[in-house]
Design a protein around this motif. Structure first.
Motif, PDB file in Angstrom:
ATOM      1  N   ASP A 165      25.291  33.655  48.775  1.00  0.00           N
ATOM      2  CA  ASP A 165      25.155  34.013  50.629  1.00  0.00           C
ATOM      3  C   ASP A 165      26.677  34.383  50.584  1.00  0.00           C
ATOM      4  O   ASP A 165      27.500  33.550  50.313  1.00  0.00           O
ATOM      5  N   PRO A 166      26.491  35.253  50.854  1.00  0.00           N
ATOM      6  CA  PRO A 166      27.810  36.010  50.956  1.00  0.00           C
ATOM      7  C   PRO A 166      29.248  35.974  52.259  1.00  0.00           C
ATOM      8  O   PRO A 166      30.402  35.772  51.598  1.00  0.00           O
ATOM      9  N   LYS A 167      28.285  34.560  52.910  1.00  0.00           N
ATOM     10  CA  LYS A 167      29.418  33.582  54.244  1.00  0.00           C
ATOM     11  C   LYS A 167      30.168  33.073  53.268  1.00  0.00           C
ATOM     12  O   LYS A 167      31.469  33.200  53.345  1.00  0.00           O
ATOM     13  N   GLU A 168      29.132  32.096  51.868  1.00  0.00           N
ATOM     14  CA  GLU A 168      30.162  31.121  51.833  1.00  0.00           C
ATOM     15  C   GLU A 168      31.630  32.124  50.555  1.00  0.00           C
ATOM     16  O   GLU A 168      31.865  30.811  50.138  1.00  0.00           O
ATOM     17  N   LYS A 169      31.143  32.878  49.764  1.00  0.00           N
ATOM     18  CA  LYS A 169      31.962  32.476  49.114  1.00  0.00           C
ATOM     19  C   LYS A 169      32.829  34.800  49.368  1.00  0.00           C
ATOM     20  O   LYS A 169      32.022  35.555  49.642  1.00  0.00           O
ATOM     21  N   ARG A 170      34.203  34.669  48.539  1.00  0.00           N
ATOM     22  CA  ARG A 170      34.204  36.328  49.069  1.00  0.00           C
ATOM     23  C   ARG A 170      35.138  36.279  47.664  1.00  0.00           C
ATOM     24  O   ARG A 170      36.557  36.478  47.879  1.00  0.00           O
ATOM     25  N   MET A 171      35.320  35.414  46.511  1.00  0.00           N
ATOM     26  CA  MET A 171      35.436  35.439  45.297  1.00  0.00           C
ATOM     27  C   MET A 171      36.086  36.954  44.502  1.00  0.00           C
ATOM     28  O   MET A 171      34.716  37.408  44.389  1.00  0.00           O
ATOM     29  N   ILE A 172      36.682  36.762  43.852  1.00  0.00           N
ATOM     30  CA  ILE A 172      37.142  37.858  42.141  1.00  0.00           C
ATOM     31  C   ILE A 172      35.276  37.821  42.048  1.00  0.00           C
ATOM     32  O   ILE A 172      34.672  37.233  41.151  1.00  0.00           O
ATOM     33  N   THR A 173      34.691  39.097  41.833  1.00  0.00           N
ATOM     34  CA  THR A 173      33.918  39.340  40.759  1.00  0.00           C
ATOM     35  C   THR A 173      34.137  40.293  39.518  1.00  0.00           C
ATOM     36  O   THR A 173      34.810  41.372  39.608  1.00  0.00           O
ATOM     37  N   LEU A 174      33.925  39.093  38.109  1.00  0.00           N
ATOM     38  CA  LEU A 174      34.356  39.782  36.775  1.00  0.00           C
ATOM     39  C   LEU A 174      33.413  40.346  36.274  1.00  0.00           C
ATOM     40  O   LEU A 174      32.515  39.800  35.470  1.00  0.00           O
ATOM     41  N   TYR A 175      33.680  41.794  35.039  1.00  0.00           N
ATOM     42  CA  TYR A 175      32.331  42.162  35.248  1.00  0.00           C
ATOM     43  C   TYR A 175      32.800  42.334  33.297  1.00  0.00           C
ATOM     44  O   TYR A 175      34.402  42.725  33.121  1.00  0.00           O
ATOM     45  N   THR A 176      32.261  41.154  32.341  1.00  0.00           N
ATOM     46  CA  THR A 176      32.831  41.151  30.942  1.00  0.00           C
ATOM     47  C   THR A 176      32.050  40.772  29.793  1.00  0.00           C
ATOM     48  O   THR A 176      31.035  40.733  29.944  1.00  0.00           O
ATOM     49  N   TRP A 177      32.584  40.810  28.555  1.00  0.00           N
ATOM     50  CA  TRP A 177      31.892  40.725  27.057  1.00  0.00           C
ATOM     51  C   TRP A 177      32.897  39.996  26.940  1.00  0.00           C
ATOM     52  O   TRP A 177      34.314  39.829  26.956  1.00  0.00           O
ATOM     53  N   THR A 178      32.329  39.312  25.747  1.00  0.00           N
ATOM     54  CA  THR A 178      33.006  38.895  24.782  1.00  0.00           C
ATOM     55  C   THR A 178      33.900  38.932  23.741  1.00  0.00           C
ATOM     56  O   THR A 178      33.759  39.128  22.422  1.00  0.00           O
ATOM     57  N   THR A 179      34.476  40.066  23.861  1.00  0.00           N
ATOM     58  CA  THR A 179      35.639  40.681  23.602  1.00  0.00           C
ATOM     59  C   THR A 179      36.867  40.409  23.614  1.00  0.00           C
ATOM     60  O   THR A 179      37.647  39.788  24.942  1.00  0.00           O
ATOM     61  N   LYS A 187      34.009  50.867  30.589  1.00  0.00           N
ATOM     62  CA  LYS A 187      33.839  49.705  29.359  1.00  0.00           C
ATOM     63  C   LYS A 187      34.277  48.010  30.462  1.00  0.00           C
ATOM     64  O   LYS A 187      34.674  48.766  31.397  1.00  0.00           O
ATOM     65  N   ILE A 188      34.616  47.442  29.560  1.00  0.00           N
ATOM     66  CA  ILE A 188      34.728  46.541  30.327  1.00  0.00           C
ATOM     67  C   ILE A 188      36.306  46.240  29.666  1.00  0.00           C
ATOM     68  O   ILE A 188      37.390  46.444  28.892  1.00  0.00           O
ATOM     69  N   PRO A 189      37.161  45.511  30.575  1.00  0.00           N
ATOM     70  CA  PRO A 189      36.783  44.682  31.736  1.00  0.00           C
ATOM     71  C   PRO A 189      36.511  45.101  33.088  1.00  0.00           C
ATOM     72  O   PRO A 189      37.364  46.479  33.151  1.00  0.00           O
ATOM     73  N   ALA A 190      36.460  44.754  34.172  1.00  0.00           N
ATOM     74  CA  ALA A 190      36.422  45.184  35.690  1.00  0.00           C
ATOM     75  C   ALA A 190      36.470  44.156  36.236  1.00  0.00           C
ATOM     76  O   ALA A 190      36.231  43.543  36.124  1.00  0.00           O
ATOM     77  N   ILE A 191      36.916  45.188  37.716  1.00  0.00           N
ATOM     78  CA  ILE A 191      36.652  43.736  38.772  1.00  0.00           C
ATOM     79  C   ILE A 191      36.107  44.156  39.922  1.00  0.00           C
ATOM     80  O   ILE A 191      36.506  45.522  40.201  1.00  0.00           O
ATOM     81  N   ILE A 192      36.037  43.713  41.404  1.00  0.00           N
ATOM     82  CA  ILE A 192      35.510  43.822  42.550  1.00  0.00           C
ATOM     83  C   ILE A 192      36.618  42.619  42.787  1.00  0.00           C
ATOM     84  O   ILE A 192      36.508  41.451  42.193  1.00  0.00           O
ATOM     85  N   ASP A 193      37.210  43.166  44.048  1.00  0.00           N
ATOM     86  CA  ASP A 193      37.826  41.774  44.792  1.00  0.00           C
ATOM     87  C   ASP A 193      37.544  42.300  46.456  1.00  0.00           C
ATOM     88  O   ASP A 193      38.237  43.302  46.671  1.00  0.00           O
ATOM     89  N   PRO A 194      36.214  41.520  47.050  1.00  0.00           N
ATOM     90  CA  PRO A 194      36.165  42.040  47.793  1.00  0.00           C
ATOM     91  C   PRO A 194      37.373  41.626  49.081  1.00  0.00           C
ATOM     92  O   PRO A 194      37.576  41.796  50.442  1.00  0.00           O
ATOM     93  N   ASP A 195      38.358  40.846  48.875  1.00  0.00           N
ATOM     94  CA  ASP A 195      39.220  40.235  49.941  1.00  0.00           C
ATOM     95  C   ASP A 195      40.462  40.931  49.858  1.00  0.00           C
ATOM     96  O   ASP A 195      41.659  40.604  49.288  1.00  0.00           O
ATOM     97  N   ALA A 196      40.578  42.307  48.760  1.00  0.00           N
ATOM     98  CA  ALA A 196      42.175  43.177  49.207  1.00  0.00           C
ATOM     99  C   ALA A 196      42.767  44.066  50.069  1.00  0.00           C
ATOM    100  O   ALA A 196      41.462  44.490  50.957  1.00  0.00           O
ATOM    101  N   GLU A 197      43.853  44.073  49.999  1.00  0.00           N
ATOM    102  CA  GLU A 197      44.170  44.548  51.745  1.00  0.00           C
ATOM    103  C   GLU A 197      43.960  45.773  51.781  1.00  0.00           C
ATOM    104  O   GLU A 197      43.256  46.841  50.929  1.00  0.00           O
ATOM    105  N   GLY A 198      43.069  45.966  52.698  1.00  0.00           N
ATOM    106  CA  GLY A 198      42.804  47.383  52.816  1.00  0.00           C
ATOM    107  C   GLY A 198      40.438  47.714  52.592  1.00  0.00           C
ATOM    108  O   GLY A 198      40.478  48.980  53.155  1.00  0.00           O
ATOM    109  N   GLY A 199      40.690  46.795  52.212  1.00  0.00           N
ATOM    110  CA  GLY A 199      39.163  46.747  52.312  1.00  0.00           C
ATOM    111  C   GLY A 199      39.151  46.033  50.314  1.00  0.00           C
ATOM    112  O   GLY A 199      39.648  46.324  49.194  1.00  0.00           O
ATOM    113  N   PRO A 200      37.550  46.192  50.096  1.00  0.00           N
ATOM    114  CA  PRO A 200      36.858  45.775  48.884  1.00  0.00           C
ATOM    115  C   PRO A 200      38.018  46.742  47.965  1.00  0.00           C
ATOM    116  O   PRO A 200      37.685  48.044  48.432  1.00  0.00           O
ATOM    117  N   LEU A 201      37.890  46.828  46.511  1.00  0.00           N
ATOM    118  CA  LEU A 201      38.661  47.179  45.888  1.00  0.00           C
ATOM    119  C   LEU A 201      38.112  46.839  44.671  1.00  0.00           C
ATOM    120  O   LEU A 201      37.933  45.774  44.076  1.00  0.00           O
TER     121      LEU A 201
END
Ligand SMILES: N[C@@H](CCC(=O)N[C@@H](CS)C(=O)NCC(=O)O)C(=O)O
Length: 264
Positions: free
Chosen positions: A48-62, A104-118
């Motif tokens: 549920d998107p209303k519950e969370k505004r956390m950063i999503t981390l795209y990563t692997w075991t390296t 390549k990893i890593p990457a993130i999405i911050d939905p709560d960045a200044e000015g909108g999702p980043l």
């Protein structure tokens, strides 16, 4: 901005309630990130998107994959992990390319960045962003800030690529190329010497304080003592300052937790 979105990219099977209440947001995200032909289920919205505004981390075991979880653990911020299985070439999925154009990893999405999702790729940019957003692990100005950035960039431009190439030529490549192995062994050794000299004069890479420069270098230094131990001629032998630093950084609870991410 009331995003109410947890950072996951979605396209298929969107629950009706979300489809209605987040129509505008969905359109914005789809336009920005999604590739029409992609069918990668790991990018679907499942919570549920209303519950969370956390950063999503795209990563692997390296080593590069561990830097950002260490940072997020240091900050104590909640984050959601999305694995990008390099063994299955998931870094080439079209949706992931929208976030990480260098595949390549890593990457993130911050939905709560200044000015909108980043979305951000490159671990150095991500660590700098998180340090600036939190006001931690990077001095706001002055010599300490630039000393930290200097060693952060040293890791990104030298230690990581050289040890990474050594790993490829000495450990992973089917065909062994002696000249390449010799070149990257020599460079790896030289860079560990550089690190030893720095740490003999300073408790941490950036100076007196633990910083994002240490976070960036730690997983690679661990690799030099494990995966790359045999490939390196001397590694950490005769490097007391490096041993002292490795132990001090490795004792941090956030480092211990971050080094376990992702769990696969
Ligand atoms: N300079 C990049 C390097 C990232 C990188 O090399 N990531 C590796 C894993 S350690 C990767 O994704 N490799 C996949 C590939 O090369 O296809 C950073 O610091 O983020």
């Amino acid at each position: 901005m009331a995003l109410g979105y947890d950072g996951r990219i979605f396209r298929h099977h969107i629950p009706p309630v979300i489809r209605l209440s987040h129509k505008r947001l969905k359109k914005q995200w789809n336009e920005k990130w999604l590739h029409k032909s992609d069918r990668n289920p790991s990018f679907m919205l499942t919570t549920d998107p209303k519950e969370k505004r956390m950063i999503t981390l795209y990563t692997w075991t390296t080593p590069n994959g561990r830097k950002v979880p260490i940072m997020l653990e240091e900050l104590g911020w909640p984050y959601e992990v999305r694995t990008v299985n390099l063994g299955k070439d998931e870094q080439h999925a079209p949706d992931f390319l929208k976030i990480s154009p260098n595949n390549k990893i890593p990457a993130i999405i911050d939905p709560d960045a200044e000015g909108g999702p980043l979305s951000l790729f490159e671990s150095g940019a991500i660590l700098t962003y998180l340090a600036e957003k939190s006001g931690r692990l990077l001095a706001p100005s002055g010599a300490d800030r630039y000393r930290t950035l200097e060693w952060l960039h040293w890791q990104i431009g030298s230690l990581g690529p050289m040890l990474g190439q050594l790993g490829y030529f000495a450990r992973r490549a089917q065909e062994k190329t002696p000249a390449a192995i010799a070149r990257f062994t020599e460079e790896g050794e030289r860079l560990l010497d550089v690190m030893e000299r720095r740490l003999a004069e300073s408790p941490y890479l950036g100076g007196e304080e633990y910083s994002i420069a240490d976070i960036a270098s730690y997983p690679w230094t661990v690799a030099a003592t494990t995966f790359l131990k045999e490939a390196l001629a001397h590694g950490l032998e005769g490097k007391p300052a490096l041993h002292r630093w490795l132990q001090a950084v490795g004792e941090r609870p956030a480092v211990q937790k971050g080094m376990q991410v992702p769990q696969v």
